[in-house]
Write a protein that holds these residues in place. Structure first.
Motif, PDB file in Angstrom:
ATOM      1  N   GLY A   1      -2.417  41.987 -83.662  1.00 52.55           N
ATOM      2  CA  GLY A   1      -1.755  40.688 -83.693  1.00 52.55           C
ATOM      3  C   GLY A   1      -0.760  40.573 -84.832  1.00 52.55           C
ATOM      4  O   GLY A   1       0.345  40.057 -84.655  1.00 52.55           O
TER       5      GLY A   1
ATOM      6  N   CYS B   1      -4.890  35.952 -83.581  1.00 63.06           N
ATOM      7  CA  CYS B   1      -5.280  36.952 -82.584  1.00 63.06           C
ATOM      8  C   CYS B   1      -6.242  37.970 -83.177  1.00 63.06           C
ATOM      9  O   CYS B   1      -7.228  38.371 -82.543  1.00 63.06           O
ATOM     10  CB  CYS B   1      -4.047  37.661 -82.023  1.00 63.06           C
TER      11      CYS B   1
ATOM     12  N   PRO C   1      -7.121  37.246 -79.102  1.00 65.88           N
ATOM     13  CA  PRO C   1      -5.907  36.641 -78.538  1.00 65.88           C
ATOM     14  C   PRO C   1      -6.186  35.666 -77.406  1.00 65.88           C
ATOM     15  O   PRO C   1      -5.438  34.712 -77.201  1.00 65.88           O
ATOM     16  CB  PRO C   1      -5.109  37.860 -78.040  1.00 65.88           C
TER      17      PRO C   1
END
Length: 419
Positions: A134, A280, A285
């Motif tokens: 992420g 995330c 996520p």
């Protein structure tokens, strides 16, 4: 985040380079030349819009067919080849006088810029990172925001000094002589995710411990459920930009005043992308699905009743927040769910959906305007749609987490933070 950036700059730089340079194929960049193009080729607004929509749809089809090259070709060779094709399309824009070749140039710009450049960049990040995927995605997609902040000013000055054709020629030279060799060099050495082991390479499985092919993904309930989430940010964001002149006419706002919203849009897109990247990695996520469209719901709803240009600026900022979160979400969620072995093929399908949404949006909303439904009134319907998707996101999240095998760690059952 700073420590992560400095430790991994070698692998983040090529992704950032491609997302930054993708600007030359984005709608907002091509629109800077729209007046000159329509005048030279004798195109009406409707003719120009139809040609642009058709070119974007063809580019989306090419992306669907060729996106899987990211699974079979070395990324350095692929990125360099796409950069050269991008340069050829820009050169065609500079020197052609044929409307047919103009359409071909637009197809090349949209396929390479809006399609393949971000596709290659995010496919690489999905493969090269796992525990901090992420963060990697959120930093790489900042190239979009920096391009939106820097390139328009330079381009407007270049058009004034050199003319629009020579400006496109300069873009072609930069892509061919600068970006193509740089991409080949920077993508030459990949990165195995930490803990992958000698035999693990860059591959990481997805949902159920599987590597999902595109056919597998199409046959599973999740991808159809994700389609409205994939379509909406591109659709709404594109039509808001595309119909600014209608908003200006209906509201009585000067477009120069409205342009003050662009830096706010970019700033909130950057902040939201960085936040989403952290979220995330920390929570998984999939947790963003119910919430990432909520800022856009509020922002697009504000446009309808807005009486002051300040509300327009606030609306653009909220749209930017959703766009930043959306980019980070898809960059992290797709490899987490579907694995990385066939990530190029799966990502190309998702990206194709996003590109199609940017193509059909101006046409649909333009027809509604012609039928007497001005764009500010349409914004209310789009706001309700985004809000409804937030509720649907809760349903998708619940089913996804029930289906996924439990895995320890902060990223939840879909992500795998152990490596």
């Amino acid at each position: 985040m700073i420590a992560f950036l400095t430790q991994n700059l070698r692998w983040l730089a090529p992704g950032f380079l491609l997302t930054f340079a993708s600007a030359f194929g984005q709608t907002w960049f091509i629109a800077l030349f729209a007046g000159e193009i329509k005048a030279v080729y004798g195109l009406s607004d409707g003719g120009w819009g139809s040609l642009y929509t058709l070119a974007t749809l063809v580019a989306a089809g090419l992306l669907f067919l060729r996106g899987a090259l990211a699974d079979t070709m070395p990324l350095g060779r692929l990125a360099a080849g796409v950069a050269l094709a991008f340069a050829l399309a820009a050169a065609l824009m500079a020197w052609t006088s044929s409307p047919w070749l103009l359409g071909l140039a637009l197809i090349g710009l949209r396929f390479c810029g809006q399609g393949m450049f971000p596709h290659v960049a995010l496919t690489a990040m999905g493969r090269w990172f796992r525990a901090q995927r992420g963060r990697a995605v959120s930093l790489v997609i900042l190239g979009h925001a920096f391009g939106e902040m820097v390139i328009p000013l330079i381009t407007v000055a270049a058009i004034a000094a050199l003319g629009w054709r020579l400006t496109w020629g300069g873009v072609a030279l930069m892509l061919a002589l600068g970006l193509a060799p740089a991409a080949a060099l920077l993508f030459a050495r990949g990165r195995a995710p930490e803990g992958g082991g000698e035999g693990g390479g860059e591959e990481a499985p997805g949902l159920g411990g599987r590597h999902w092919s595109r056919a597998d993904a199409l046959g599973h309930w999740l991808l159809p459920a994700l389609l409205p989430f994939l379509l909406t940010p591109g659709f709404v964001g594109t039509v808001v930009y595309f119909h600014q002149s209608n908003i200006s006419a209906v509201k009585g706002w000067a477009q120069a005043e409205m342009a003050r919203g662009y830096p706010v849009y970019a700033a909130l897109a950057i902040a939201a992308a960085l936040f989403a990247g952290w979220a995330c990695d920390r929570f998984g996520p999939e947790r963003l699905l119910p919430v990432f469209l909520l800022p856009m719901a509020l922002g697009v709803t504000l446009i309808g009743p807005a009486g002051q240009v300040g509300l327009w600026i606030a609306a653009l900022g909220l749209l930017g927040a959703t766009q930043g979160m959306a980019s980070a979400l898809w960059g992290a969620l797709l490899p987490a769910v579907y694995g990385t072995r066939h990530l190029g093929a799966v990502r190309s399908l998702a990206t194709t959906v996003m590109v199609v949404s940017t193509a059909i949006g101006p046409g649909i909303t333009g027809i509604l305007i012609d039928r007497g439904i001005d764009f500010p009134r349409q914004c209310l319907a789009m706001g309700i749609w985004c809000l409804g998707l937030g509720a649907l996101g809760l349903v998708v999240l619940r089913r996804l987490r029930l289906e996924a095998a439990p895995r320890p760690g902060p990223a939840g059952p879909v992500g795998d933070p152990s490596t």
